[in-house]
Design a protein around this motif. Structure first.
Motif, PDB file in Angstrom:
ATOM      1  N   MET A 170       0.827  -1.174   0.000  1.00  0.00           N
ATOM      2  CA  MET A 170       0.000   0.000   0.000  1.00  0.00           C
ATOM      3  C   MET A 170       0.887   1.259   0.000  1.00  0.00           C
ATOM      4  SD  MET A 170      -3.333   0.812   2.314  1.00  0.00           S
ATOM      5  CE  MET A 170      -2.575   0.792   3.889  1.00  0.00           C
ATOM      6  N   ILE A 171       1.957   1.246   0.767  1.00  0.00           N
ATOM      7  CA  ILE A 171       2.863   2.388   0.806  1.00  0.00           C
ATOM      8  C   ILE A 171       3.524   2.580  -0.562  1.00  0.00           C
ATOM      9  CG2 ILE A 171       5.022   3.255   1.790  1.00  0.00           C
ATOM     10  CD1 ILE A 171       4.158   1.940   4.434  1.00  0.00           C
ATOM     11  N   THR A 172       3.995   1.488  -1.154  1.00  0.00           N
ATOM     12  CA  THR A 172       4.645   1.566  -2.460  1.00  0.00           C
ATOM     13  C   THR A 172       3.699   2.118  -3.512  1.00  0.00           C
ATOM     14  OG1 THR A 172       5.982  -0.357  -1.868  1.00  0.00           O
ATOM     15  CG2 THR A 172       5.902   0.248  -4.192  1.00  0.00           C
ATOM     16  N   ASP A 173       2.456   1.650  -3.522  1.00  0.00           N
ATOM     17  CA  ASP A 173       1.478   2.144  -4.493  1.00  0.00           C
ATOM     18  C   ASP A 173       1.267   3.642  -4.345  1.00  0.00           C
ATOM     19  OD1 ASP A 173       1.159  -0.399  -5.483  1.00  0.00           O
ATOM     20  OD2 ASP A 173      -0.661  -0.811  -4.322  1.00  0.00           O
ATOM     21  N   ASN A 174       1.160   4.131  -3.122  1.00  0.00           N
ATOM     22  CA  ASN A 174       0.958   5.559  -2.891  1.00  0.00           C
ATOM     23  C   ASN A 174       2.178   6.378  -3.300  1.00  0.00           C
ATOM     24  OD1 ASN A 174      -1.656   5.977  -2.031  1.00  0.00           O
ATOM     25  ND2 ASN A 174      -1.200   5.431   0.080  1.00  0.00           N
ATOM     26  N   ILE A 175       3.368   5.873  -3.054  1.00  0.00           N
ATOM     27  CA  ILE A 175       4.573   6.613  -3.428  1.00  0.00           C
ATOM     28  C   ILE A 175       4.691   6.707  -4.940  1.00  0.00           C
ATOM     29  CG2 ILE A 175       7.100   6.567  -3.428  1.00  0.00           C
ATOM     30  CD1 ILE A 175       6.972   5.437  -0.628  1.00  0.00           C
ATOM     31  N   VAL A 176       4.497   5.587  -5.630  1.00  0.00           N
ATOM     32  CA  VAL A 176       4.672   5.544  -7.080  1.00  0.00           C
ATOM     33  C   VAL A 176       3.552   6.282  -7.809  1.00  0.00           C
ATOM     34  CG1 VAL A 176       4.753   4.001  -9.070  1.00  0.00           C
ATOM     35  CG2 VAL A 176       6.004   3.423  -6.993  1.00  0.00           C
ATOM     36  N   GLU A 177       2.325   6.074  -7.415  1.00  0.00           N
ATOM     37  CA  GLU A 177       1.195   6.660  -8.128  1.00  0.00           C
ATOM     38  C   GLU A 177       0.787   8.029  -7.583  1.00  0.00           C
ATOM     39  OE1 GLU A 177      -1.841   3.707  -7.919  1.00  0.00           O
ATOM     40  OE2 GLU A 177      -0.668   2.255  -9.057  1.00  0.00           O
ATOM     41  N   GLY A 178       1.256   8.393  -6.396  1.00  0.00           N
ATOM     42  CA  GLY A 178       0.874   9.659  -5.782  1.00  0.00           C
ATOM     43  C   GLY A 178       1.926  10.723  -6.004  1.00  0.00           C
ATOM     44  N   ASP A 179       2.145  11.544  -4.971  1.00  0.00           N
ATOM     45  CA  ASP A 179       3.077  12.660  -5.092  1.00  0.00           C
ATOM     46  C   ASP A 179       4.503  12.317  -4.652  1.00  0.00           C
ATOM     47  OD1 ASP A 179       2.670  12.437  -2.397  1.00  0.00           O
ATOM     48  OD2 ASP A 179       2.149  14.530  -2.060  1.00  0.00           O
ATOM     49  N   LEU A 232       5.422  10.943  -1.708  1.00  0.00           N
ATOM     50  CA  LEU A 232       5.637  11.064  -0.272  1.00  0.00           C
ATOM     51  C   LEU A 232       4.472  10.435   0.475  1.00  0.00           C
ATOM     52  CD1 LEU A 232       7.282  12.392   2.099  1.00  0.00           C
ATOM     53  CD2 LEU A 232       5.705  14.301   1.885  1.00  0.00           C
ATOM     54  N   VAL A 233       4.791   9.597   1.462  1.00  0.00           N
ATOM     55  CA  VAL A 233       3.774   9.025   2.342  1.00  0.00           C
ATOM     56  C   VAL A 233       4.222   9.296   3.770  1.00  0.00           C
ATOM     57  CG1 VAL A 233       2.686   6.900   3.157  1.00  0.00           C
ATOM     58  CG2 VAL A 233       3.107   7.202   0.730  1.00  0.00           C
ATOM     59  N   ALA A 234       3.385  10.011   4.522  1.00  0.00           N
ATOM     60  CA  ALA A 234       3.697  10.343   5.906  1.00  0.00           C
ATOM     61  C   ALA A 234       2.750   9.595   6.836  1.00  0.00           C
ATOM     62  CB  ALA A 234       3.570  11.843   6.134  1.00  0.00           C
ATOM     63  N   ILE A 235       3.316   8.938   7.849  1.00  0.00           N
ATOM     64  CA  ILE A 235       2.527   8.234   8.854  1.00  0.00           C
ATOM     65  C   ILE A 235       2.802   8.943  10.184  1.00  0.00           C
ATOM     66  CG2 ILE A 235       2.106   6.037  10.000  1.00  0.00           C
ATOM     67  CD1 ILE A 235       3.234   4.692   7.450  1.00  0.00           C
ATOM     68  N   PRO A 236       1.792   9.577  10.770  1.00  0.00           N
ATOM     69  CA  PRO A 236       2.005  10.347  12.002  1.00  0.00           C
ATOM     70  C   PRO A 236       2.645   9.501  13.110  1.00  0.00           C
ATOM     71  CG  PRO A 236      -0.196  10.734  11.144  1.00  0.00           C
ATOM     72  CD  PRO A 236       0.399   9.626  10.326  1.00  0.00           C
ATOM     73  N   ASP A 237       3.594  10.090  13.816  1.00  0.00           N
ATOM     74  CA  ASP A 237       4.334   9.467  14.919  1.00  0.00           C
ATOM     75  C   ASP A 237       5.153   8.249  14.494  1.00  0.00           C
ATOM     76  OD1 ASP A 237       3.438  11.327  16.784  1.00  0.00           O
ATOM     77  OD2 ASP A 237       1.656  10.144  17.256  1.00  0.00           O
TER      78      ASP A 237
END
Length: 65
Positions: free
Chosen positions: A1-10, A12-17
């Protein structure tokens, strides 16, 4: 899920804390083949990097500085 968001999104993926995952470009560089000693060119590429949140140490077993 993180990889998909990084590649297809902007990129950057930020997870609070926890931290941030982002894409970093690595330039082309010269390297050496350890078996033959021959100089080789290592291609430029993008890689995923992780930067831990400053508050992450509060949740670990180690104490923060």
């Amino acid at each position: 899920m993180i990889t998909d968001n990084i590649v297809e999104g902007d990129g950057l993926v930020a997870i609070p804390d926890f931290g941030r995952f982002s894409i970093k470009h690595v330039a082309e560089r010269q390297g050496v083949n350890p078996s033959t000693g021959e100089k080789i060119t290592i291609e430029a590429r993008d890689k995923v990097v992780f930067k831990a949140s400053d508050s992450l140490c509060y949740y670990s077993r180690k104490h923060c500085k």
